[in-house]
Each structure stands twice: as structure tokens, then as C-alpha cells.
Design a protein around this motif. Structure first.
Motif, mmCIF file in Angstrom:
data_model
loop_
_atom_site.group_PDB
_atom_site.id
_atom_site.type_symbol
_atom_site.label_atom_id
_atom_site.label_comp_id
_atom_site.label_asym_id
_atom_site.label_seq_id
_atom_site.Cartn_x
_atom_site.Cartn_y
_atom_site.Cartn_z
ATOM 1 N N SER A 49 24.742 43.059 19.013
ATOM 2 C CA SER A 49 25.895 43.499 18.241
ATOM 3 C C SER A 49 25.490 43.609 16.776
ATOM 4 O O SER A 49 24.440 43.100 16.378
ATOM 5 C CB SER A 49 27.045 42.507 18.410
ATOM 6 N N ALA A 95 34.022 45.416 20.127
ATOM 7 C CA ALA A 95 33.946 44.830 21.466
ATOM 8 C C ALA A 95 32.661 45.269 22.157
ATOM 9 O O ALA A 95 32.039 46.266 21.788
ATOM 10 C CB ALA A 95 35.163 45.235 22.300
ATOM 11 N N ASN A 101 37.464 35.946 22.166
ATOM 12 C CA ASN A 101 36.725 35.318 23.263
ATOM 13 C C ASN A 101 37.375 35.657 24.603
ATOM 14 O O ASN A 101 37.632 34.801 25.442
ATOM 15 C CB ASN A 101 36.655 33.798 23.089
ATOM 16 N N ASN A 102 37.594 36.957 24.814
ATOM 17 C CA ASN A 102 38.294 37.412 26.007
ATOM 18 C C ASN A 102 37.487 38.495 26.718
ATOM 19 O O ASN A 102 37.090 39.491 26.109
ATOM 20 C CB ASN A 102 39.667 37.979 25.622
ATOM 21 N N PHE A 103 37.249 38.295 28.008
ATOM 22 C CA PHE A 103 36.531 39.250 28.850
ATOM 23 C C PHE A 103 37.534 39.834 29.828
ATOM 24 O O PHE A 103 38.209 39.089 30.547
ATOM 25 C CB PHE A 103 35.399 38.535 29.587
ATOM 26 N N TRP A 112 28.094 47.983 22.008
ATOM 27 C CA TRP A 112 29.044 47.644 20.958
ATOM 28 C C TRP A 112 29.885 48.868 20.625
ATOM 29 O O TRP A 112 29.359 49.945 20.322
ATOM 30 C CB TRP A 112 28.308 47.166 19.714
ATOM 31 N N ALA A 119 35.261 44.797 29.196
ATOM 32 C CA ALA A 119 35.027 44.666 27.757
ATOM 33 C C ALA A 119 35.188 43.209 27.345
ATOM 34 O O ALA A 119 36.048 42.486 27.871
ATOM 35 C CB ALA A 119 35.994 45.538 26.963
ATOM 36 N N TYR A 120 34.350 42.804 26.402
ATOM 37 C CA TYR A 120 34.426 41.459 25.833
ATOM 38 C C TYR A 120 34.780 41.567 24.361
ATOM 39 O O TYR A 120 34.092 42.254 23.592
ATOM 40 C CB TYR A 120 33.102 40.718 26.001
ATOM 41 N N ASP A 121 35.871 40.882 23.972
ATOM 42 C CA ASP A 121 36.314 40.819 22.586
ATOM 43 C C ASP A 121 35.835 39.491 22.008
ATOM 44 O O ASP A 121 36.405 38.439 22.323
ATOM 45 C CB ASP A 121 37.829 40.916 22.516
#
Length: 443
Positions: free
Chosen positions: A79, A142, A173-175, A138, A167-169
Motif C-alpha cells: 500500500s 482499500a 479494519n474490515n474485510f 490498492w 475488499a479490506y478497509d
């Protein structure tokens, strides 16, 4: 004359068969197999020093629902803040995404496809996600990945559910399973994705499909996937889809494919323009008709460096735009009784003067896979060492993948594996300057 050496499709088919056998064998116990070189959960998280200075290693941990990541195909990326993302998979049932916080050196699980989809009731009975084969991408804050459940170049994909976008934020901290919002719960009815590219201006993520080579476009704001199709000049039902593609400053997506039956059709770069549709640059030729496999864009995407899996290296300049063949990474030709080598590891320095590449063999094993430095100004190759010299943990691992994965201290990362059921993927970090000093190589 076009030479298809030897078919990557056949190699992957053989490797997949080996993996299926391995999954069956592992249930019988691990007696007789070598153990992981990492001795504790703590060591798996923070890793350990390699044998040579400038080298650090981690192992990908199992997931809580039982996935043991034994492979990682082109699935290492970074990232803008320097964190490293890597996907691990078993090539049979499930795939997971991990994050390495580079400043503290801690490796942690982000999530796995099955668990997150089950949470939103979007995992069908008998469904599998063999791989996150895509480099973690990236896009506007995300990390995006997508699933591949079949990679053979035939109609077997029609027996499986279509791919999911995930997607991972990192801020939250959310997948999440993005395709849970799409009609039918998948991006398409049938199909897989192997390559991703970002267009942040239009807020879309492109995907290149397997086995047909179709191009997909995920509109992030709408939460929907558009099937754009493929160039009308494609004359074969199935193609080897290039593993890297890119978007220029004009919003044009560039991509490649190959098929030995029609080398003249696939031996150059194609594009998709949001305004005019598909087109081709038949003046941007590809050596031996090989699709692009690995690469990296630099200086705000004004310059990109790419390679196929035989080490033919190219430069794309956004101004113009223009396309230049630089030369081939010289790794030597294997003896007739030695495994064929591929280049699936390719890391370009920020100043675009050098690229670090490594050889792999698949499905045959080899203890002589090596790390090379390629001078992008002169076209000269310097062999640095075997991968096993970096650390003994890499001695029995003959597949090394990863491109465009650097932290902010100028260190690159790659994944190594052999597909055996008791051997998780090893993630390695290399500081080129320190390594070359340890090897007494000129800086």
C-alpha cells in the motif's frame, strides 16, 4: 518463430493435481514430513532474521477455520504507506489475506474468503475459492482481491459459481465480500479473475478473466460488475491471461494475453478505452508472443517496467505514450534434464534503475532457484545468490512470486512455497543494499 515453452497451462494443471493429492495425504498425519522452520505463534507473527544480513522471514499462519496457506500466486503487494499485503491459499478450498505492518514487522490475518462470505450468507454448499490469485490492489483507501476457483484453460469454469470481489478497509479494519450486494451474490455467473488494475479517477477496478480473457469492471460506487467482453480479434475461446495490467493517465486500460495457436493475434499489447472500447497497439510487440506476467509502475504511473515469465523486460512511458523493449534477464539455460525456469518475482527500484528477479520451477522441484539483479539502463544481469543462501528455510521451496511489493525503507517482499500440505508459505523481506554488502557484491 513463436515458441510456447512449455505450456504454463500444463504446468499449472500438474501442480493442481499434486495439491489435490497433498490435501488427501495431510489427513493421514505429518509423520515423515519436515516441520515448519518457525517454532512458535509469536515467531510466525514477528518473523526472524535470515541467514544473510538484510533478510527477514515470516510464515503465513493457519486461519481459525482450518485453512493452511500452502501457496501464494502473484499475491504479494504493498500500500502507499508501505504495509505489505499477501494472500495465501491451498489451491483447493479457500484463500486468505494477510497484512504485514512494516513499521513493527508484525504479520496478521485480515480474513479469509469462506468466513467473510459465510458471515453475510453468501457461501453456497460445496462452494470453494481455490485462490486469491490477484496481486492485492490498492484503490482509494482499500485493498481489493478477487477469487479464482478454476485456472485450467477449458470449460470447467462453467461448473463453478462466479468469482467474488473482496475488499479490506485498513482504517476500519474490515474485510468484506463486495459481491454479496450483487445479483446472485457473485460478480458473474461463471468465471474467475487473475489480474486487477485501478482507475481511481473513475472509481472502478478492472479485472481480467480466466479462461476466456474477458475484461470486467467493478464500479465501486454502484457496487456492480460490468462485463466488458474482450477484443473482437481474439480468435481462440481460451487464452493465457496476462498477470499484470495497468491504466494510463488518459484512463486507458492496457492488457495482454497469449495462445500458441495464434501468435500473431496475441503477440502485442491490447487496450480498453472507456470512450472508444477495445483496441490494440500492434506496434507494441511482445517477445516470443509471451503475455506480460509481472511489473511495476513508478513516478505517479508515468513510467512502468514489465516482464514476461521468460525475463523479457519492457518500459512503458505515459508521455506519448511509448513502448520500449529493454532486453532479457539472463539466467542461463537449464540442462535438458533440469526443470524449466520461470520468472515470477520482479521488484523494480523506485528510481527505475534496477530490477530484482528470481527464478522458479514448477511443477518440478529445484534447489538452484536464484536471485538476480537486472540493470534497466544497460540491460546487464548480475546473479546474486541462490534463494537457499538467503536462509535454509528456502532450500526446499522452488516457487517464488511477488511483484511491486516494497516498504518505505526500500526493502522488497516475496512469497515462497512448494505446495506440500505441511509447508506454509514463507514471506521474505530483502534489503538489497545490506544483502549485496553481505555477499560482497558491488552496490
Amino acid at each position: 518463430m513463436f515458441e510456447y515453452r512449455p505450456t504454463r497451462e500444463l504446468a499449472m494443471r500438474r501442480f493442481a493435481l499434486v495439491c489435490l493429492i497433498c490435501v488427501a495425504v495431510v489427513s493421514l498425519g505429518s509423520g515423515g514430513f519436515s516441520q515448519s522452520p518457525f517454532s512458535s505463534i509469536r515467531e510466525a507473527e514477528v518473523g526472524r532474521r535470515g541467514k544473510l544480513d538484510g533478510v527477514w522471514l515470516w510464515t503465513l499462519p493457519d486461519t481459525p477455520n482450518g485453512l493452511r496457506p500452502t501457496q501464494s500466486w502473484h499475491a504479494t503487494g504493498s500500500s502507499p504507506d508501505g504495509d505489505i499485503y499477501i494472500a495465501g491459499m491451498d489451491h483447493v478450498t479457500n484463500a486468505a489475506l494477510y497484512r504485514l505492518k512494516w513499521q513493527v514487522g508484525k504479520l496478521q490475518l485480515v480474513g479469509d474468503a469462506r468466513s467473510v462470505s459465510e458471515t453475510v450468507r453468501n457461501w453456497m454448499p460445496g462452494e470453494t475459492a481455490q485462490k486469491f490469485h490477484t496481486r492485492p490492489l490498492w484503490h482509494r483507501g482499500a485493498i481489493f482481491v478477487a477469487t479464482m476457483d478454476r485456472s485450467t484453460l477449458d470449460d470447467e469454469y462453467l461448473t463453478r459459481r462466479g468469482f467474488h470481489w473482496y475488499a479490506y478497509d485498513p482504517a476500519a479494519n474490515n474485510f468484506s465480500d463486495l459481491s454479496a450486494r450483487e445479483p446472485g451474490g457473485s460478480a458473474v455467473a461463471h468465471g474467475n479473475v487473475v489480474t486487477l488494475a485501478s482507475d481511481p479517477v473513475r472509481n472502478v477496478v478492472y479485472g481480467a478473466g480466466v479462461p476466456t480473457g474477458e475484461i470486467y469492471r467493478y464500479d465501486v460506487a454502484r457496487g456492480r460488475t460490468d462485463v466488458l467482453g474482450r477484443p473482437s480479434s481474439y480468435d481462440q475461446p481460451y487464452v493465457y491471461t496476462g498477470r499484470v495490467m495497468w491504466v494510463d493517465s488518459r484512463g486507458r486500460l492496457y492488457f495482454t494475453a497469449s495462445n500458441p495457436k495464434s501468435p500473431s493475434v496475441y503477440g502485442h499489447v491490447y487496450y480498453y478505452d472507456p470512450e472508444t472500447g477495445f483496441g490494440e497497439r500492434d506496434d507494441w510487440s511482445l517477445q516470443e508472443g509471451q503475455a506480460l506476467e509481472i511489473g511495476q509502475c513508478l513516478a505517479n504511473k508515468k513510467q512502468c517496467i514489465f516482464s514476461d515469465d521468460k525475463g523479457h523486460v519492457y518500459r512503458f512511458n505515459d508521455d506519448g505514450p511509448s513502448w520500449t523493449y529493454i532486453g532479457q534477464i539472463k539466467v542461463g539455460q537449464p540442462a535438458t534434464d533440469q526443470p524449466v525456469t520461470y520468472i515470477w518475482l520482479f521488484q523494480v527500484t523506485a528510481d527505475a534503475t534496477k530490477a530484482y528477479a528470481a527464478t522458479s520451477t514448477s511443477p518440478q522441484r529445484s534447489e538452484f532457484t536464484s536471485l538476480y539483479e537486472f540493470d534497466l539502463r544497460t540491460g546487464k544481469t548480475q546473479r546474486l545468490c541462490t534463494l537457499a543462501e538467503l536462509d535454509p528455510a528456502l532450500r526446499d521451496l522452488h516457487i517464488h512470486t511477488g511483484y511491486d511489493a516494497w516498504d518505505l525503507m526500500g526493502r522488497f517482499y516475496f512469497a515462497s512455497f512448494n505446495g506440500q500440505p505441511n509447508q506454509p508459505v514463507v514471506l521474505t523481506r530483502v534489503d538489497p543494499a545490506r544483502l549485496k554488502a553481505a555477499l560482497n557484491k558491488p552496490l
